[in-house]
Scaffold this motif. Structure first.
Motif, PDB file in Angstrom:
ATOM      1  N   ALA A  86       0.771  -1.183   0.077  1.00  0.00           N
ATOM      2  CA  ALA A  86      -0.118  -0.137   0.027  1.00  0.00           C
ATOM      3  C   ALA A  86       1.014   1.354   0.166  1.00  0.00           C
ATOM      4  N   VAL A  87       2.184   1.552   0.626  1.00  0.00           N
ATOM      5  CA  VAL A  87       2.973   2.169   0.674  1.00  0.00           C
ATOM      6  C   VAL A  87       3.578   2.525  -0.741  1.00  0.00           C
ATOM      7  N   MET A  88       4.228   1.251  -1.140  1.00  0.00           N
ATOM      8  CA  MET A  88       4.846   1.205  -2.415  1.00  0.00           C
ATOM      9  C   MET A  88       3.941   1.813  -3.625  1.00  0.00           C
ATOM     10  N   ALA A  89       2.847   1.581  -3.731  1.00  0.00           N
ATOM     11  CA  ALA A  89       1.960   1.554  -5.118  1.00  0.00           C
ATOM     12  C   ALA A  89       2.066   3.084  -5.174  1.00  0.00           C
ATOM     13  N   PRO A  90       1.837   4.264  -4.204  1.00  0.00           N
ATOM     14  CA  PRO A  90       1.672   5.560  -4.495  1.00  0.00           C
ATOM     15  C   PRO A  90       2.907   6.166  -4.646  1.00  0.00           C
ATOM     16  N   ILE A  91       4.067   5.617  -3.873  1.00  0.00           N
ATOM     17  CA  ILE A  91       5.466   5.891  -4.274  1.00  0.00           C
ATOM     18  C   ILE A  91       6.016   5.903  -5.507  1.00  0.00           C
ATOM     19  N   ILE A  92       5.372   4.461  -6.107  1.00  0.00           N
ATOM     20  CA  ILE A  92       6.335   4.391  -7.486  1.00  0.00           C
ATOM     21  C   ILE A  92       5.452   5.247  -8.232  1.00  0.00           C
ATOM     22  N   GLU A  93       4.038   5.300  -8.188  1.00  0.00           N
ATOM     23  CA  GLU A  93       3.329   6.060  -9.275  1.00  0.00           C
ATOM     24  C   GLU A  93       3.829   7.550  -9.209  1.00  0.00           C
ATOM     25  N   LEU A  99     -10.610   2.866   0.140  1.00  0.00           N
ATOM     26  CA  LEU A  99      -9.666   3.873  -0.890  1.00  0.00           C
ATOM     27  C   LEU A  99      -8.949   2.736  -1.679  1.00  0.00           C
ATOM     28  N   MET A 100      -8.728   1.767  -1.276  1.00  0.00           N
ATOM     29  CA  MET A 100      -7.838   0.778  -2.486  1.00  0.00           C
ATOM     30  C   MET A 100      -8.947   0.517  -3.590  1.00  0.00           C
ATOM     31  N   ALA A 101     -10.205   0.372  -3.354  1.00  0.00           N
ATOM     32  CA  ALA A 101     -11.024   0.324  -4.317  1.00  0.00           C
ATOM     33  C   ALA A 101     -11.094   1.656  -5.318  1.00  0.00           C
ATOM     34  N   VAL A 102     -11.492   2.605  -4.720  1.00  0.00           N
ATOM     35  CA  VAL A 102     -11.297   3.890  -5.115  1.00  0.00           C
ATOM     36  C   VAL A 102     -10.060   4.123  -5.895  1.00  0.00           C
ATOM     37  N   TYR A 103      -8.670   3.789  -5.467  1.00  0.00           N
ATOM     38  CA  TYR A 103      -7.614   4.136  -5.964  1.00  0.00           C
ATOM     39  C   TYR A 103      -7.396   3.107  -7.394  1.00  0.00           C
ATOM     40  N   TRP A 104      -8.130   1.806  -7.407  1.00  0.00           N
ATOM     41  CA  TRP A 104      -8.063   1.119  -8.531  1.00  0.00           C
ATOM     42  C   TRP A 104      -9.065   1.694  -9.722  1.00  0.00           C
ATOM     43  N   TYR A 105     -10.146   2.054  -9.266  1.00  0.00           N
ATOM     44  CA  TYR A 105     -11.160   2.466 -10.352  1.00  0.00           C
ATOM     45  C   TYR A 105     -10.999   3.850 -10.634  1.00  0.00           C
ATOM     46  N   THR A 106     -10.168   4.719 -10.061  1.00  0.00           N
ATOM     47  CA  THR A 106      -9.962   6.011 -10.640  1.00  0.00           C
ATOM     48  C   THR A 106      -8.612   6.010 -11.499  1.00  0.00           C
ATOM     49  N   TRP A 107      -7.947   5.011 -11.596  1.00  0.00           N
ATOM     50  CA  TRP A 107      -6.739   5.047 -12.148  1.00  0.00           C
ATOM     51  C   TRP A 107      -7.005   5.657 -13.636  1.00  0.00           C
ATOM     52  N   HIS A 159      -5.118  11.508  -7.889  1.00  0.00           N
ATOM     53  CA  HIS A 159      -4.745  10.091  -7.694  1.00  0.00           C
ATOM     54  C   HIS A 159      -3.881   9.591  -6.785  1.00  0.00           C
ATOM     55  N   ILE A 160      -2.737  10.363  -6.939  1.00  0.00           N
ATOM     56  CA  ILE A 160      -1.726  10.186  -6.041  1.00  0.00           C
ATOM     57  C   ILE A 160      -2.028  10.447  -4.359  1.00  0.00           C
ATOM     58  N   ALA A 161      -2.838  11.266  -4.262  1.00  0.00           N
ATOM     59  CA  ALA A 161      -3.277  11.662  -3.094  1.00  0.00           C
ATOM     60  C   ALA A 161      -4.211  10.686  -2.456  1.00  0.00           C
ATOM     61  N   ILE A 162      -5.146  10.084  -3.495  1.00  0.00           N
ATOM     62  CA  ILE A 162      -6.047   9.012  -2.964  1.00  0.00           C
ATOM     63  C   ILE A 162      -5.191   7.728  -2.534  1.00  0.00           C
ATOM     64  N   GLY A 163      -4.007   7.442  -3.174  1.00  0.00           N
ATOM     65  CA  GLY A 163      -3.290   6.312  -2.626  1.00  0.00           C
ATOM     66  C   GLY A 163      -2.326   6.728  -1.459  1.00  0.00           C
ATOM     67  N   SER A 164      -2.338   7.906  -1.442  1.00  0.00           N
ATOM     68  CA  SER A 164      -1.470   8.173  -0.229  1.00  0.00           C
ATOM     69  C   SER A 164      -2.425   7.908   1.151  1.00  0.00           C
ATOM     70  N   PHE A 165      -3.519   8.406   1.045  1.00  0.00           N
ATOM     71  CA  PHE A 165      -4.593   8.152   2.107  1.00  0.00           C
ATOM     72  C   PHE A 165      -4.672   6.746   2.333  1.00  0.00           C
ATOM     73  N   ALA A 215      -3.448   1.834   5.947  1.00  0.00           N
ATOM     74  CA  ALA A 215      -2.758   0.747   6.136  1.00  0.00           C
ATOM     75  C   ALA A 215      -1.809   0.834   7.038  1.00  0.00           C
ATOM     76  N   MET A 216      -1.262   2.109   7.399  1.00  0.00           N
ATOM     77  CA  MET A 216      -0.256   2.157   8.577  1.00  0.00           C
ATOM     78  C   MET A 216      -0.941   2.530  10.007  1.00  0.00           C
ATOM     79  N   LEU A 217      -2.107   2.935   9.722  1.00  0.00           N
ATOM     80  CA  LEU A 217      -2.782   2.920  11.338  1.00  0.00           C
ATOM     81  C   LEU A 217      -3.114   1.904  11.787  1.00  0.00           C
TER      82      LEU A 217
END
Length: 382
Positions: free
Chosen positions: A29-36, A108-116, A124-130, A135-137
């Protein structure tokens, strides 16, 4: 009466499986928005595809983690009702934080996928960051359970209405930071190893993704190593029974413990050494655009084994106690289910089913991550 040891083993197996999967989900979950984000900054479409694949891997891991979360909840409520009371009453605030993370991260995982590719990249990166924050919480809240079991700080305050008292636990900050950085390093280095294996088949374009995994994974591994050492020192000070069992002659307090896990701890240090060695080896070779299959396999296996191995070392030393109070503790038999006899054969059967489930998940991961590498045959074709 329900067997205390079988109940302890049942709970331990579900915890180890769940922690491994949740850590994998957190890291991905952390890696996906960082890579994007990096792909957006550099205009690299190939790296953006890696970010999308990372999210796919996260979804698969989240599915299995959810199954084991249910399994863990049933084991906790069925075998350990008094412990469930402590977790839901004394640790109400930390658990609320964790549940908020679940409620934030999964949708947000679903939102992140379907808004790609359907919203702006910045949004989109903001959504991935949240999503990553959610996931960290989860470990930020749930880790209090493990810190509390090793040093029950704040129990009296929580029972008298001060639920925040448990956050004074000295084991909690370093342990939580260690869990998060270890999860990120596991995911990042696993991604690096996977794409290095792809590059070793002749697909050199995958080296870029492998290098990026090392760029993120090695700093996270360094932070995890430092915080892990700090946590071990704090265990020696605040939970000497656990420290004596795990650290053996390295512990400042030499206590007689049920398990003598120092040899297993040496083995764990060996796994960490393998992770460092394989990572550095790949860094040196990839500087010259080489990909080495052997070191990549060593890296992939060692990072995936390291987290569950470490979790066993963190939980098993408590036995025959459930809550540690310095040099002793509260026996696990105080917390076992005394109202309903659960036959041992049921628990053994449940463990067998769990083993089958983990084997099936491992095979699924093999299919997704490994057997579809370029040049490898899978059933039905290339």
């Amino acid at each position: 009466m329900t067997s205390v040891w079988i109940g302890f083993l049942m709970l331990g197996v579900t915890i180890v499986a769940h922690i491994f999967l949740v850590s994998l989900v957190l890291g991905l979950a952390v890696m996906a928005p960082i890579i994007e984000y990096w792909a957006y900054r550099t205009g690299d479409k190939e790296l953006e595809a890696v970010a999308k694949d990372t999210l796919k891997y996260m979804a698969v891991s989240e599915l299995a983690a959810g199954v084991w979360a249910t399994w863990f909840t049933v084991a906790l409520a069925g075998f350990w009702p008094q412990l469930t009371f402590i977790a839901t009453d004394v640790l109400f605030y930390p658990l609320t934080i964790a549940l908020f993370g679940v409620m934030l991260g999964i949708p947000l995982m679903a939102v992140y996928w379907y808004t790609w590719d359907t919203v702006s990249k910045k949004l989109h990166i903001a959504i991935g960051s949240f999503m990553a924050l959610g996931a960290m919480l989860v470990p930020t809240g749930f880790n209090m359970i493990f810190a509390f079991l090793d040093d029950p700080v704040g129990m009296a305050g929580a029972l008298h209405g001060n639920g925040w008292a448990v956050f004074a636990n000295p084991l909690y900050p370093d342990f939580t930071f260690h869990r998060i950085t270890a999860a990120i390093s596991m995911a990042a280095l696993a991604i690096s190893a996977i794409y290095s294996l792809k590059a070793s088949t002749g697909e050199k374009r995958y080296l870029k993704a492998s290098k990026f995994g090392l760029y993120v994974g090695l700093p996270a591994l360094l932070l995890a190593s430092i915080s892990g050492a700090a946590y071990a020192l704090e265990l020696d000070k605040y939970s000497p029974y656990v420290a004596s069992s795990v650290l053996g002659p390295l512990s400042a307090t030499s206590l007689s413990t049920y398990f003598h896990l120092y040899p297993a701890f040496v083995g764990f240090m060996g796994i960490v050494t393998l992770i460092w060695a394989a990572s550095i080896f790949n860094v040196l070779h990839q500087a010259f655009d080489w990909a080495k299959k052997a070191s990549s396999w060593v890296l992939l296996v060692s990072v995936l084994v390291g987290v569950p191995y470490g979790e066993v070392l963190n939980d098993l030393p408590r036995y025959p106690y459930m809550v540690i109070t310095g040099t002793g503790g509260l026996p696990a038999s105080l917390f076992i289910n005394h109202w309903m006899d659960i036959p041992q054969v049921f628990a053994v059967a449940a463990l067998a089913v769990g083993a089958v489930l983990m084997a099936a998940f491992s095979y699924m991961i093999y299919l997704v991550f490994v057997s579809k590498l370029p040049g490898n045959k899978v059933s039905g074709g290339e």
